[in-house]
Design a protein around this motif. Sequence first.
Motif, mmCIF file in Angstrom:
data_model
loop_
_atom_site.group_PDB
_atom_site.id
_atom_site.type_symbol
_atom_site.label_atom_id
_atom_site.label_comp_id
_atom_site.label_asym_id
_atom_site.label_seq_id
_atom_site.Cartn_x
_atom_site.Cartn_y
_atom_site.Cartn_z
ATOM 1 N N THR A 12 0.820 -1.075 -0.026
ATOM 2 C CA THR A 12 0.029 -0.005 -0.045
ATOM 3 C C THR A 12 1.005 1.316 0.072
ATOM 4 O O THR A 12 1.624 1.303 0.715
ATOM 5 C CB THR A 12 -0.861 0.056 1.399
ATOM 6 N N ILE A 13 0.590 2.173 -0.923
ATOM 7 C CA ILE A 13 1.381 3.480 -1.000
ATOM 8 C C ILE A 13 0.577 4.594 -0.857
ATOM 9 O O ILE A 13 -0.506 4.734 -1.430
ATOM 10 C CB ILE A 13 2.086 3.386 -2.413
ATOM 11 N N ALA A 14 0.748 5.349 0.197
ATOM 12 C CA ALA A 14 0.298 6.673 0.462
ATOM 13 C C ALA A 14 0.610 7.945 -0.447
ATOM 14 O O ALA A 14 1.895 7.921 -0.495
ATOM 15 C CB ALA A 14 0.488 6.758 1.934
ATOM 16 N N VAL A 15 -0.382 8.484 -0.948
ATOM 17 C CA VAL A 15 -0.257 9.464 -2.125
ATOM 18 C C VAL A 15 -0.890 10.732 -1.600
ATOM 19 O O VAL A 15 -2.233 10.649 -1.359
ATOM 20 C CB VAL A 15 -0.560 8.894 -3.453
ATOM 21 N N ASP A 16 -0.012 11.847 -1.713
ATOM 22 C CA ASP A 16 -0.775 13.140 -1.524
ATOM 23 C C ASP A 16 -0.953 13.838 -3.055
ATOM 24 O O ASP A 16 0.014 13.756 -3.504
ATOM 25 C CB ASP A 16 -0.202 14.084 -0.304
ATOM 26 N N SER A 17 -1.931 14.725 -3.016
ATOM 27 C CA SER A 17 -2.010 15.425 -4.229
ATOM 28 C C SER A 17 -2.673 17.039 -3.907
ATOM 29 O O SER A 17 -3.151 17.235 -3.119
ATOM 30 C CB SER A 17 -3.010 14.845 -5.280
ATOM 31 N N LEU A 18 -1.959 17.804 -4.455
ATOM 32 C CA LEU A 18 -2.145 19.199 -4.155
ATOM 33 C C LEU A 18 -2.123 20.253 -5.539
ATOM 34 O O LEU A 18 -1.105 19.885 -6.376
ATOM 35 C CB LEU A 18 -0.894 19.659 -3.236
ATOM 36 N N GLY A 19 -3.016 21.194 -5.863
ATOM 37 C CA GLY A 19 -2.925 21.961 -6.535
ATOM 38 C C GLY A 19 -3.802 21.463 -7.944
ATOM 39 O O GLY A 19 -4.465 20.502 -7.735
ATOM 40 N N SER A 20 -3.369 22.088 -9.121
ATOM 41 C CA SER A 20 -4.319 21.804 -10.354
ATOM 42 C C SER A 20 -3.068 22.294 -11.422
ATOM 43 O O SER A 20 -2.180 23.048 -11.420
ATOM 44 C CB SER A 20 -5.389 22.473 -10.441
ATOM 45 N N GLY A 21 -3.198 21.586 -12.769
ATOM 46 C CA GLY A 21 -2.430 21.656 -13.564
ATOM 47 C C GLY A 21 -1.670 20.556 -14.250
ATOM 48 O O GLY A 21 -2.115 19.298 -13.892
ATOM 49 N N PRO A 22 -0.633 20.658 -14.837
ATOM 50 C CA PRO A 22 0.116 19.399 -15.506
ATOM 51 C C PRO A 22 0.589 18.710 -13.959
ATOM 52 O O PRO A 22 0.990 19.438 -13.056
ATOM 53 C CB PRO A 22 1.270 20.026 -16.067
ATOM 54 N N VAL A 23 0.546 17.360 -14.097
ATOM 55 C CA VAL A 23 1.206 16.658 -13.036
ATOM 56 C C VAL A 23 2.789 16.443 -12.682
ATOM 57 O O VAL A 23 3.388 16.315 -13.840
ATOM 58 C CB VAL A 23 0.445 15.114 -13.079
ATOM 59 N N VAL A 24 3.024 16.688 -11.716
ATOM 60 C CA VAL A 24 4.572 16.698 -11.284
ATOM 61 C C VAL A 24 4.684 15.815 -10.176
ATOM 62 O O VAL A 24 3.803 16.032 -8.890
ATOM 63 C CB VAL A 24 5.161 17.977 -10.796
ATOM 64 N N VAL A 25 5.253 14.849 -9.967
ATOM 65 C CA VAL A 25 5.388 13.746 -8.847
ATOM 66 C C VAL A 25 6.661 13.900 -8.277
ATOM 67 O O VAL A 25 7.844 14.031 -9.129
ATOM 68 C CB VAL A 25 5.441 12.266 -9.295
ATOM 69 N N LEU A 26 6.956 14.155 -6.949
ATOM 70 C CA LEU A 26 8.179 14.555 -6.317
ATOM 71 C C LEU A 26 8.443 13.368 -5.498
ATOM 72 O O LEU A 26 7.697 12.729 -4.624
ATOM 73 C CB LEU A 26 7.806 15.456 -5.353
ATOM 74 N N VAL A 27 9.602 13.043 -5.588
ATOM 75 C CA VAL A 27 10.327 11.968 -4.876
ATOM 76 C C VAL A 27 11.642 12.229 -3.921
ATOM 77 O O VAL A 27 12.636 12.485 -4.331
ATOM 78 C CB VAL A 27 10.688 10.713 -5.965
ATOM 79 N N GLY A 28 11.394 11.814 -2.663
ATOM 80 C CA GLY A 28 12.544 12.107 -1.840
ATOM 81 C C GLY A 28 13.503 11.007 -1.803
ATOM 82 O O GLY A 28 13.346 9.908 -2.224
ATOM 83 N N GLY A 29 14.862 11.264 -1.022
ATOM 84 C CA GLY A 29 15.692 10.122 -1.278
ATOM 85 C C GLY A 29 15.933 9.437 0.246
ATOM 86 O O GLY A 29 14.581 9.385 0.794
ATOM 87 N N ALA A 30 16.922 9.149 0.646
ATOM 88 C CA ALA A 30 17.250 8.420 1.917
ATOM 89 C C ALA A 30 16.735 9.284 3.224
ATOM 90 O O ALA A 30 16.913 10.733 3.125
ATOM 91 C CB ALA A 30 18.598 8.117 2.434
ATOM 92 N N PHE A 31 16.200 8.779 4.291
ATOM 93 C CA PHE A 31 15.603 9.445 5.362
ATOM 94 C C PHE A 31 14.526 10.430 5.038
ATOM 95 O O PHE A 31 14.247 11.417 5.805
ATOM 96 C CB PHE A 31 16.674 10.120 6.030
ATOM 97 N N ASN A 32 13.782 10.264 3.801
ATOM 98 C CA ASN A 32 12.972 11.180 3.247
ATOM 99 C C ASN A 32 11.514 10.494 3.379
ATOM 100 O O ASN A 32 11.401 9.133 2.663
ATOM 101 C CB ASN A 32 13.053 11.971 2.048
ATOM 102 N N ASP A 33 10.320 11.351 3.308
ATOM 103 C CA ASP A 33 9.009 10.701 3.166
ATOM 104 C C ASP A 33 8.343 11.825 2.333
ATOM 105 O O ASP A 33 8.884 12.801 2.002
ATOM 106 C CB ASP A 33 8.143 10.264 4.361
ATOM 107 N N ARG A 34 6.782 11.701 2.217
ATOM 108 C CA ARG A 34 6.219 12.831 1.533
ATOM 109 C C ARG A 34 6.257 14.125 2.344
ATOM 110 O O ARG A 34 6.207 15.113 1.735
ATOM 111 C CB ARG A 34 4.843 12.279 1.069
ATOM 112 N N SER A 35 6.447 14.106 3.728
ATOM 113 C CA SER A 35 6.497 15.426 4.437
ATOM 114 C C SER A 35 7.661 16.225 4.132
ATOM 115 O O SER A 35 7.775 17.456 4.153
ATOM 116 C CB SER A 35 6.432 15.064 5.687
#
Length: 267
Positions: A12-35
């Motif tokens: 199960t993958i937790a996904v947040d979405s914010l805003g409107s327009g073309p889609v941009v997916v942000l991916v963090g590195g080590a020690f990172n999460d969506r926060s």
Amino acid sequence: MTDHITSKDGSTIAVDSLGSGPVVVLVGGAFNDRSTVAGVAMELAPRFTVVTYDRRGRGESTDAVREAGGGFDVAAEIDDLAAVIEHVGGHAHLFGHSSGAILVLEGAMRGLPADSVAVYESPYRADPDLPHPPSDLLDRLTAMADEGDRDGAASAFFTEAIGLPPEIVSGMKHGPTWAFFLDKAPTLPYDVALSRPWEFVDRDRLAALRVPVLAVYGDKTAPGLMAGAKAVADSVPGARLVVLPGEDHGVLQHPEALAPTLVEFFG
């Protein structure tokens, strides 16, 4: 808005979405999460639909393979990214920070539907004159994760993968963020499996990319990270290289410094 989607292996993958327009997916590195990428998301939201997610085993995301006693396979993280892209419409611009940068590049190289890819300080090994971690680091981190040794895994990553002096890491253990690092420590083998820092970057694979690519680094960052960013820009046909003045690897804490470059690139 948080959704919980299912990846190929049942994670199960937790996904947040914010805003409107073309889609941009942000991916963090080590020690990172969506926060940790939320600040960048807020900066981009006036122009884009910005999507963040917890990589497997972090935050609200599960890891079905690990729960079943399996290992750390990069393909599983590619499947997660594919599921996120499918969830938000089937194609997207991608941004990755650190090992997340390698993850989005790897996804694009494996054929995920990326409109473009922007990366910040992808930690590829690109300079033969700089020290690098030993080849058994992944095995040792995996063993620590299996044993539940969060402190050992975090310490080994900071000293061997990042190259911080042991006395600095010792001091960090008394700071307010160490608990956050320990929470993410069991997933560190994924970051090392992505970067494989004992091997040189495969420039030929990067050269096969046929999507627009932007490589970014800060002029205050470590030499190895500068070299990794330059290797991406030099290898991918038509790639752009941008240097952010006054920034280092902690740019996610200064999203206002990074966002204008991303807005211009994703356009």
